[in-house]
Design a protein around this motif. Structure first.
Motif, PDB file in Angstrom:
ATOM      1  N   GLN A   1       8.196 -17.520  14.218  1.00 45.86           N
ATOM      2  CA  GLN A   1       9.551 -17.359  13.695  1.00 45.86           C
ATOM      3  C   GLN A   1       9.560 -16.235  12.669  1.00 45.86           C
ATOM      4  O   GLN A   1       8.742 -16.209  11.774  1.00 45.86           O
ATOM      5  N   VAL A   2      10.510 -15.333  12.849  1.00 43.52           N
ATOM      6  CA  VAL A   2      10.608 -14.196  11.937  1.00 43.52           C
ATOM      7  C   VAL A   2      11.235 -14.652  10.638  1.00 43.52           C
ATOM      8  O   VAL A   2      12.261 -15.323  10.628  1.00 43.52           O
ATOM      9  N   GLN A   3      10.604 -14.274   9.536  1.00 47.76           N
ATOM     10  CA  GLN A   3      11.167 -14.574   8.218  1.00 47.76           C
ATOM     11  C   GLN A   3      11.499 -13.281   7.502  1.00 47.76           C
ATOM     12  O   GLN A   3      10.651 -12.384   7.411  1.00 47.76           O
ATOM     13  N   LEU A   4      12.719 -13.227   7.034  1.00 49.70           N
ATOM     14  CA  LEU A   4      13.194 -12.077   6.281  1.00 49.70           C
ATOM     15  C   LEU A   4      13.741 -12.596   4.965  1.00 49.70           C
ATOM     16  O   LEU A   4      14.579 -13.501   4.963  1.00 49.70           O
ATOM     17  N   VAL A   5      13.295 -12.039   3.865  1.00 49.73           N
ATOM     18  CA  VAL A   5      13.709 -12.522   2.550  1.00 49.73           C
ATOM     19  C   VAL A   5      14.318 -11.377   1.765  1.00 49.73           C
ATOM     20  O   VAL A   5      13.619 -10.411   1.437  1.00 49.73           O
ATOM     21  N   GLU A   6      15.626 -11.512   1.467  1.00 49.90           N
ATOM     22  CA  GLU A   6      16.338 -10.471   0.729  1.00 49.90           C
ATOM     23  C   GLU A   6      16.277 -10.716  -0.770  1.00 49.90           C
ATOM     24  O   GLU A   6      16.154 -11.858  -1.218  1.00 49.90           O
ATOM     25  N   SER A   7      16.403  -9.643  -1.507  1.00 49.78           N
ATOM     26  CA  SER A   7      16.516  -9.726  -2.964  1.00 49.78           C
ATOM     27  C   SER A   7      17.286  -8.514  -3.465  1.00 49.78           C
ATOM     28  O   SER A   7      17.452  -7.532  -2.719  1.00 49.78           O
ATOM     29  N   GLY A   8      17.759  -8.603  -4.699  1.00 46.81           N
ATOM     30  CA  GLY A   8      18.385  -7.445  -5.324  1.00 46.81           C
ATOM     31  C   GLY A   8      19.888  -7.473  -5.423  1.00 46.81           C
ATOM     32  O   GLY A   8      20.486  -6.545  -5.983  1.00 46.81           O
ATOM     33  N   GLY A   9      20.540  -8.485  -4.894  1.00 51.61           N
ATOM     34  CA  GLY A   9      21.984  -8.558  -5.011  1.00 51.61           C
ATOM     35  C   GLY A   9      22.407  -8.847  -6.441  1.00 51.61           C
ATOM     36  O   GLY A   9      21.585  -9.135  -7.306  1.00 51.61           O
ATOM     37  N   GLY A  10      23.716  -8.768  -6.677  1.00 52.02           N
ATOM     38  CA  GLY A  10      24.222  -9.057  -8.011  1.00 52.02           C
ATOM     39  C   GLY A  10      25.585  -8.453  -8.230  1.00 52.02           C
ATOM     40  O   GLY A  10      26.273  -8.064  -7.283  1.00 52.02           O
ATOM     41  N   LEU A  11      25.946  -8.361  -9.496  1.00 52.51           N
ATOM     42  CA  LEU A  11      27.240  -7.824  -9.902  1.00 52.51           C
ATOM     43  C   LEU A  11      27.072  -6.378 -10.353  1.00 52.51           C
ATOM     44  O   LEU A  11      26.167  -6.070 -11.145  1.00 52.51           O
ATOM     45  N   VAL A  12      27.935  -5.517  -9.857  1.00 57.46           N
ATOM     46  CA  VAL A  12      27.889  -4.108 -10.232  1.00 57.46           C
ATOM     47  C   VAL A  12      29.320  -3.606 -10.396  1.00 57.46           C
ATOM     48  O   VAL A  12      30.231  -4.082  -9.711  1.00 57.46           O
ATOM     49  N   GLN A  13      29.506  -2.681 -11.292  1.00 53.40           N
ATOM     50  CA  GLN A  13      30.836  -2.111 -11.510  1.00 53.40           C
ATOM     51  C   GLN A  13      31.186  -1.103 -10.426  1.00 53.40           C
ATOM     52  O   GLN A  13      30.291  -0.500  -9.823  1.00 53.40           O
ATOM     53  N   PRO A  14      32.473  -0.901 -10.171  1.00 51.10           N
ATOM     54  CA  PRO A  14      32.873   0.128  -9.203  1.00 51.10           C
ATOM     55  C   PRO A  14      32.271   1.481  -9.558  1.00 51.10           C
ATOM     56  O   PRO A  14      32.267   1.881 -10.722  1.00 51.10           O
ATOM     57  N   GLY A  15      31.762   2.150  -8.538  1.00 51.23           N
ATOM     58  CA  GLY A  15      31.080   3.417  -8.751  1.00 51.23           C
ATOM     59  C   GLY A  15      29.607   3.280  -9.059  1.00 51.23           C
ATOM     60  O   GLY A  15      28.882   4.294  -9.119  1.00 51.23           O
ATOM     61  N   GLY A  16      29.157   2.064  -9.243  1.00 48.42           N
ATOM     62  CA  GLY A  16      27.770   1.835  -9.614  1.00 48.42           C
ATOM     63  C   GLY A  16      26.831   1.783  -8.418  1.00 48.42           C
ATOM     64  O   GLY A  16      27.241   1.982  -7.270  1.00 48.42           O
ATOM     65  N   SER A  17      25.574   1.511  -8.718  1.00 50.54           N
ATOM     66  CA  SER A  17      24.523   1.491  -7.710  1.00 50.54           C
ATOM     67  C   SER A  17      23.779   0.172  -7.723  1.00 50.54           C
ATOM     68  O   SER A  17      23.717  -0.506  -8.755  1.00 50.54           O
TER      69      SER A  17
END
Length: 120
Positions: A1-17
């Protein structure tokens, strides 16, 4: 079974990165296309960017071109998505995906998703 684990999401202001990362097993990393999709509330899931396993060619949706960059980190077995110039309409759950090719009709493996919220 393939496992993919994401990270790095969150809150950012418009125009941000924001930078998202998806960890995969070494086998998946070396042999499968890896990409990012997103699903905003009330909308269909859509492809954002993908990187081909055979030659490492990147592919982008029209909305992502010029602002987003997908890349592979060979030391960490991760596929990263650097997102610049984000706007509120890009608030969504971002999913990592893998399959034998980029943009298949039905993606075979999904991560659990990470929330990205663009708001002031």
């Amino acid at each position: 079974q393939v496992q993919l684990v994401e990270s790095g999401g969150g809150l950012v202001q418009p125009g941000g990165s924001l930078r998202l990362s998806c960890a995969a097993s070494a086998f998946v990393f070396d042999n499968y296309a890896l990409g990012w999709f997103r699903q905003a509330p009330g909308k269909k899931r859509e492809g954002v960017a993908c990187i081909n396993s055979s030659d490492g060619s990147p592919y982008y949706s029209d909305s992502a071109k010029g602002r987003f960059t997908i890349s592979k980190d060979n030391d960490k077995n991760t596929v990263d998505l650097q997102m610049n110039g984000l706007n509120a309409e890009e608030t969504a759950v971002y999913y990592c995906a893998s399959d034998v090719i980029c943009w298949p009709r039905d993606v075979s493996s999904w991560g659990q998703g990470t929330q990205v919220t663009v708001s002031s």
